[in-house]
Design a protein around this motif. Structure first.
Motif, PDB file in Angstrom:
ATOM      1  N   ALA A  54     -27.499  -4.780 -15.763  1.00  0.00           N
ATOM      2  CA  ALA A  54     -27.575  -4.447 -17.181  1.00  0.00           C
ATOM      3  C   ALA A  54     -26.462  -3.466 -17.545  1.00  0.00           C
ATOM      4  N   ALA A 119     -30.479   3.615 -22.455  1.00  0.00           N
ATOM      5  CA  ALA A 119     -30.655   2.220 -22.876  1.00  0.00           C
ATOM      6  C   ALA A 119     -29.627   1.350 -22.179  1.00  0.00           C
ATOM      7  N   GLU A 121     -28.252  -3.041 -21.769  1.00  0.00           N
ATOM      8  CA  GLU A 121     -28.248  -4.419 -22.277  1.00  0.00           C
ATOM      9  C   GLU A 121     -28.254  -5.390 -21.102  1.00  0.00           C
ATOM     10  N   GLU A 126     -32.187 -11.464 -16.749  1.00  0.00           N
ATOM     11  CA  GLU A 126     -33.057 -11.071 -17.860  1.00  0.00           C
ATOM     12  C   GLU A 126     -34.458 -11.666 -17.726  1.00  0.00           C
ATOM     13  N   ARG A 138     -35.232  -7.008 -27.997  1.00  0.00           N
ATOM     14  CA  ARG A 138     -34.509  -5.897 -27.383  1.00  0.00           C
ATOM     15  C   ARG A 138     -35.427  -4.771 -26.944  1.00  0.00           C
ATOM     16  N   ASN A 139     -36.697  -4.874 -27.292  1.00  0.00           N
ATOM     17  CA  ASN A 139     -37.663  -3.882 -26.833  1.00  0.00           C
ATOM     18  C   ASN A 139     -37.757  -3.852 -25.305  1.00  0.00           C
ATOM     19  N   THR A 141     -35.357  -3.253 -23.025  1.00  0.00           N
ATOM     20  CA  THR A 141     -34.617  -2.181 -22.332  1.00  0.00           C
ATOM     21  C   THR A 141     -33.952  -1.195 -23.285  1.00  0.00           C
ATOM     22  N   ASN A 142     -34.381  -1.129 -24.542  1.00  0.00           N
ATOM     23  CA  ASN A 142     -33.710  -0.252 -25.508  1.00  0.00           C
ATOM     24  C   ASN A 142     -34.352   1.141 -25.577  1.00  0.00           C
ATOM     25  N   ASN A 206     -23.829  -1.278 -30.845  1.00  0.00           N
ATOM     26  CA  ASN A 206     -24.530  -2.140 -29.891  1.00  0.00           C
ATOM     27  C   ASN A 206     -26.015  -2.226 -30.266  1.00  0.00           C
ATOM     28  N   TRP A 208     -28.607  -2.922 -28.604  1.00  0.00           N
ATOM     29  CA  TRP A 208     -29.561  -2.534 -27.568  1.00  0.00           C
ATOM     30  C   TRP A 208     -29.752  -1.029 -27.465  1.00  0.00           C
ATOM     31  N   SER A 210     -31.192   2.602 -28.313  1.00  0.00           N
ATOM     32  CA  SER A 210     -32.542   2.969 -28.718  1.00  0.00           C
ATOM     33  C   SER A 210     -32.595   3.289 -30.213  1.00  0.00           C
TER      34      SER A 210
END
Length: 213
Positions: A54, A119, A121, A126, A138-139, A141-142, A206, A208, A210
């Motif tokens: 990531a 955070a 991406e 995935e 996106r919840n 890994t944000n 970006n 991703w 938070s």
């Protein structure tokens, strides 16, 4: 047919430029510089035969004894012992009794500084991440507690040497086009100057990153 150990394959990949761990010298620098330079790098996790990768898109710098928001600014404790050790090791701790957070120790040994990974991406694996953290969008890994669950990072990795291609490490990547900065999150206990310091850094634009404000 000859079968090879998956970890051997990972170690072989890690010897290539694409997955080689960042050196200890990378972390043995000013913490704010490391926090900025980690943006665009890739966090790599090898877990139960799966390679998870990531891109780091958000970080926070914690600057040791001079920073009242840093866990180790007063003294060494069993919880913060890893922060006083060599740079490039993982400092993993629990918040709210349920979320593990991943930090990487910076600066020379004895100076308890670290960078929080806030955070990431997803790049590789995935589907495996979503099997570990069953959420949509996106919840995944944000946020700092979200990414550790998606990558199965917990107290077993406390003190782990992230300069080795074993279980968890960071590799070089492409820096973002623009970097934004602002105050860190969840440090109401800190002195006003430290609460307001713009030591949270993120890849501007970006999706991703938070939702912290």
């Amino acid at each position: 047919m000859e079968h090879t150990d998956p970890l051997t394959d990972v170690n072989r990949l890690a010897n290539t430029a694409a997955l080689a761990p960042l050196s200890r010298d990378f972390y043995c620098r000013d913490t704010l510089a490391v926090a900025r330079d980690l943006l665009g790098c890739q966090l790599v996790r090898y877990y139960e035969g799966e390679l998870l990768v990531a891109k780091i898109v958000e970080t926070e710098a914690y600057r040791g004894s001079e920073d009242s928001a840093c866990h180790a600014h007063r003294r060494k404790t069993p919880r913060t012992e890893a922060m006083f050790g060599p740079p490039g090791h993982a400092y993993v701790y629990l918040v709210y009794g349920m979320h593990w957070l991943l930090n990487v120790v910076t600066q020379p040994e004895g100076n308890p500084c670290a960078v929080l990974i806030r955070a990431v991406e997803p790049v590789v694996g995935e589907a495996a991440m979503r099997a570990l953290r069953d959420v949509k969008g996106r919840n995944l890994t944000n946020g700092p507690g979200k990414l550790t669950r998606a990558l199965h990072i917990d107290k077993t990795l406390y003190g782990h040497d992230m300069t080795q291609s074993n279980a968890l490490w960071i590799t070089a990547g492409e820096p973002p086009d623009a970097v934004a900065s602002g105050p860190r999150v969840g440090i109401d206990y800190a002195q006003p100057a430290d609460r307001d310091a713009p030591w949270r850094l993120w890849s501007d634009g970006n999706p991703w990153v938070s939702k912290a404000r």
